[in-house]
Each structure stands twice: as C-alpha cells, then as structure tokens.
Design a protein around this motif. Sequence first.
Motif, PDB file in Angstrom:
ATOM      1  N   LEU A 144       0.872  -1.178   0.000  1.00 14.72           N
ATOM      2  CA  LEU A 144       0.000   0.000   0.000  1.00 14.72           C
ATOM      3  C   LEU A 144       0.909   1.229   0.000  1.00 14.72           C
ATOM      4  CD1 LEU A 144      -2.704  -0.815   2.715  1.00 14.72           C
ATOM      5  CD2 LEU A 144      -2.853  -1.127   0.235  1.00 14.72           C
ATOM      6  N   ILE A 145       0.419   2.318  -0.578  1.00 12.05           N
ATOM      7  CA  ILE A 145       1.240   3.526  -0.486  1.00 12.05           C
ATOM      8  C   ILE A 145       0.476   4.601   0.274  1.00 12.05           C
ATOM      9  CG2 ILE A 145       2.523   3.031  -2.593  1.00 12.05           C
ATOM     10  CD1 ILE A 145       0.901   5.086  -4.041  1.00 12.05           C
ATOM     11  N   PHE A 146       1.225   5.483   0.939  1.00 15.23           N
ATOM     12  CA  PHE A 146       0.592   6.562   1.683  1.00 15.23           C
ATOM     13  C   PHE A 146       0.546   7.768   0.756  1.00 15.23           C
ATOM     14  CE2 PHE A 146       0.356   9.800   5.106  1.00 15.23           C
ATOM     15  CZ  PHE A 146      -0.810   9.318   5.690  1.00 15.23           C
ATOM     16  N   SER A 147      -0.634   7.992   0.169  1.00 16.42           N
ATOM     17  CA  SER A 147      -0.724   9.008  -0.873  1.00 16.42           C
ATOM     18  C   SER A 147      -2.186   9.450  -1.054  1.00 16.42           C
ATOM     19  CB  SER A 147      -0.183   8.398  -2.170  1.00 16.42           C
ATOM     20  OG  SER A 147       0.090   9.404  -3.102  1.00 16.42           O
ATOM     21  N   ASP A 148      -2.437  10.235  -2.102  1.00 19.59           N
ATOM     22  CA  ASP A 148      -3.807  10.671  -2.370  1.00 19.59           C
ATOM     23  C   ASP A 148      -4.369   9.861  -3.549  1.00 19.59           C
ATOM     24  OD1 ASP A 148      -6.087  12.001  -3.354  1.00 19.59           O
ATOM     25  OD2 ASP A 148      -5.433  13.896  -2.488  1.00 19.59           O
ATOM     26  N   GLY A 149      -5.217   8.909  -3.214  1.00 20.34           N
ATOM     27  CA  GLY A 149      -5.740   7.978  -4.222  1.00 20.34           C
ATOM     28  C   GLY A 149      -6.481   8.653  -5.357  1.00 20.34           C
ATOM     29  N   SER A 150      -7.320   9.641  -5.052  1.00 20.72           N
ATOM     30  CA  SER A 150      -8.123  10.191  -6.149  1.00 20.72           C
ATOM     31  C   SER A 150      -7.260  11.069  -7.066  1.00 20.72           C
ATOM     32  CB  SER A 150      -9.367  10.912  -5.651  1.00 20.72           C
ATOM     33  OG  SER A 150      -8.995  11.994  -4.887  1.00 20.72           O
ATOM     34  N   ARG A 151      -6.204  11.672  -6.497  1.00 25.31           N
ATOM     35  CA  ARG A 151      -5.289  12.448  -7.356  1.00 25.31           C
ATOM     36  C   ARG A 151      -4.472  11.505  -8.246  1.00 25.31           C
ATOM     37  NH1 ARG A 151      -7.207  17.297  -8.222  1.00 25.31           N
ATOM     38  NH2 ARG A 151      -8.066  18.056  -6.286  1.00 25.31           N
ATOM     39  N   ILE A 152      -4.091  10.348  -7.704  1.00 27.49           N
ATOM     40  CA  ILE A 152      -3.351   9.395  -8.532  1.00 27.49           C
ATOM     41  C   ILE A 152      -4.255   8.895  -9.658  1.00 27.49           C
ATOM     42  CG2 ILE A 152      -2.189   7.147  -8.591  1.00 27.49           C
ATOM     43  CD1 ILE A 152      -1.313   7.573  -5.773  1.00 27.49           C
ATOM     44  N   GLU A 153      -5.508   8.667  -9.312  1.00 28.21           N
ATOM     45  CA  GLU A 153      -6.433   8.204 -10.349  1.00 28.21           C
ATOM     46  C   GLU A 153      -6.574   9.261 -11.447  1.00 28.21           C
ATOM     47  OE1 GLU A 153     -10.102   6.311  -9.048  1.00 28.21           O
ATOM     48  OE2 GLU A 153     -11.015   6.968 -10.929  1.00 28.21           O
ATOM     49  N   GLN A 154      -6.628  10.519 -11.022  1.00 25.92           N
ATOM     50  CA  GLN A 154      -6.724  11.615 -11.996  1.00 25.92           C
ATOM     51  C   GLN A 154      -5.505  11.595 -12.943  1.00 25.92           C
ATOM     52  OE1 GLN A 154      -7.009  15.388  -9.998  1.00 25.92           O
ATOM     53  NE2 GLN A 154      -7.334  16.552 -11.882  1.00 25.92           N
ATOM     54  N   VAL A 155      -4.331  11.379 -12.378  1.00 26.37           N
ATOM     55  CA  VAL A 155      -3.100  11.317 -13.190  1.00 26.37           C
ATOM     56  C   VAL A 155      -3.167  10.156 -14.181  1.00 26.37           C
ATOM     57  CG1 VAL A 155      -0.641  10.703 -13.063  1.00 26.37           C
ATOM     58  CG2 VAL A 155      -1.560  12.450 -11.541  1.00 26.37           C
ATOM     59  N   LEU A 156      -3.475   8.963 -13.662  1.00 16.97           N
ATOM     60  CA  LEU A 156      -3.462   7.780 -14.533  1.00 16.97           C
ATOM     61  C   LEU A 156      -4.545   7.873 -15.595  1.00 16.97           C
ATOM     62  CD1 LEU A 156      -2.765   4.945 -11.944  1.00 16.97           C
ATOM     63  CD2 LEU A 156      -1.153   6.223 -13.365  1.00 16.97           C
ATOM     64  N   PHE A 157      -5.722   8.363 -15.185  1.00 15.48           N
ATOM     65  CA  PHE A 157      -6.805   8.499 -16.148  1.00 15.48           C
ATOM     66  C   PHE A 157      -6.399   9.454 -17.279  1.00 15.48           C
ATOM     67  CE2 PHE A 157     -10.545  10.980 -17.532  1.00 15.48           C
ATOM     68  CZ  PHE A 157     -11.167   9.983 -18.262  1.00 15.48           C
ATOM     69  N   ASN A 158      -5.798  10.573 -16.892  1.00 15.43           N
ATOM     70  CA  ASN A 158      -5.360  11.552 -17.892  1.00 15.43           C
ATOM     71  C   ASN A 158      -4.372  10.957 -18.888  1.00 15.43           C
ATOM     72  OD1 ASN A 158      -5.460  14.423 -18.551  1.00 15.43           O
ATOM     73  ND2 ASN A 158      -5.809  14.642 -16.344  1.00 15.43           N
ATOM     74  N   LEU A 159      -3.394  10.202 -18.367  1.00 13.86           N
ATOM     75  CA  LEU A 159      -2.372   9.614 -19.243  1.00 13.86           C
ATOM     76  C   LEU A 159      -2.975   8.531 -20.130  1.00 13.86           C
ATOM     77  CD1 LEU A 159       0.617   9.380 -16.724  1.00 13.86           C
ATOM     78  CD2 LEU A 159       0.289  11.061 -18.551  1.00 13.86           C
TER      79      LEU A 159
END
Length: 267
Positions: A144-159
Amino acid sequence: NLETKVNITSKDEVGSLAQAINDLSIELNNYRKNRSEFLANISHELRTPTSYLKGYAQLLKRHQYKNKEELESYSSIIESEAERLAKLIQDLFELSKMEEGRLELYLQHVDLEEIIEQSIKKVMLKAREKNLDLSYNIQDELPLIFSDGSRIEQVLFNLLENAVNYTEKGSIYLSAWLEKDYICVLIQDTGVGIPEDELPFIFDRFHRVEKSRSRKMGGTGLGLSIVSEIIKLLQGNIEVQSKSQNGTSFLVRLPLDSTEEKSNDEI
Ligand code: ADP
C-alpha cells in the motif's frame, strides 16, 4: 516593462547586490511575459468554444437546418463545446489552486492496484470503440502507499485517456512494479508519438503538438500540466519517451510515502 539594469563596477558586496538586482529584474520580466502569454492563451481558448456555441445556437434559433440529422448534429456540437468549456474552466481552477499551493491532498494508505483498475475501466469503452487493445500487468503484492488515491487516479486516467486519444491503431499497455521506495507505473502506446523537439514543452500549459487533433478529442491542452503538478505535490516524478509516429511512453514514479521529503537526486 521593467528595465532595471544596474551597471556592475566592482566585485565586492555592492557588485553582488547589483548582480542580484539584475537577476531579479530578468526573472520579474520573464514572469510578466509568461503571465501575459498565459492570459492571452486563456482568452483565446475561451473565445473558441463560445463562438461555436453562439454560431450554432443562432442557426437553431433561425431554423437554419435542412433536416433532423442536421438539427441533431448542430445540437451535438453545442453540447460538446459546452462540455469543453466546462472542462477548461475546471482545469484552470485546479491549476490555479495548485500554483497557489491551495490544493489539499487527502493522504491515506491506498491500494494502487485498485486505482489502476479503476482508471483502466474508465477508458476501456473508448479504447474498444477505437479497436485498441488495452491491457495491464501489475506486480504481485505491491505494498500500500501513503498518498492521495483520487489524485493518482486523476493522473493515470489523464495519461490513459491521452494514450487512447492519440493512438489510431495498436495497443495501450500499463505496467506497475516496485523499485526501491517507489512504485513505477509505465503507460505505453503505439500512437502518433510526439516529435523530439516538442518533448520539452508538452507539460507546458496549453502546449499542444497538433491543435486540431487535440480539439477534436475535447482536449484543453492543460491535462499534462495538471498531471505534472499533482505528481510534484505527491513528491514523485514523470518522464516521457516518444518518437514521431512511433508511440509514446510515460513513466510515473510515486513514492511509497508522499509525506517524506525527497531531494531531487534521490528520485
Ligand atoms: P490535450 O488536452 O491537448 O490532450 P495535454 O496537456 O494532455 O493536452 O497534452 C498536451 C499535448 O501532448 C497533446 O495535445 C498532444 O499533442 C501531446 N500528447 C499527450 N499525450 C500524448 C500521447 N500519448 N501520444 C501522443 N501525443 C501526446
């Protein structure tokens, strides 16, 4: 235009002070230039959809269409231009929050595998419509990582969305693995690629290699700027490799813990 330029005549404190003033003045001028270019870009980007909206709404109002198909196609244009406008406003709002340091992160332990699957699902339909092969491979038992899940999703979705938008045939492949204190996510496509001389600019606001193609996809030219700002906030980094006509790959590195300060050479 601020044209401060102090003549430097000595090498002592006064000389270095003069040098500092000159450097600051150059920086301030660059800042002003960027700011005014940015404002010019915004007004241009806002003007385009609004003129479409106005034009097509007028056609409908005056019943200037030949048949039902034409009526529907004009209405669709109005709808998609309104969507573009809304997206542009949303993107600008987010960017301005990020630049002022007002974007709040919601950090918790997140499962990257879930986030990846969620982002893949979101672009699956579009990929299928274009007959693109979309697949992924995630290393077993990623921590697991300690991070912001919805922001990571935004990044991956964009790419992923870009990969689908800028690929006409072939495949999009995502892979994720652990490397030291980072999780790496690589997104590769077999699309149109990015010419080498454009690569240094693609993270700049409003920079688009081909304006018309981006417009057709509903792009605002702000996606990658937002992506890189988010990754910066999460203390990760992003790299791109591409060749014109030969596909593109983006490598994102996310730290296992986004609260740990990292120096640049550690990444
Ligand atoms: P846009 O809204 O135009 O897609 P982005 O900031 O997301 O804006 O991307 C900037 C530009 O980078 C795009 O207009 C496109 O020219 C190029 N680009 C981004 N991703 C890809 C990709 N996967 N393949 C080819 N070109 C890409």
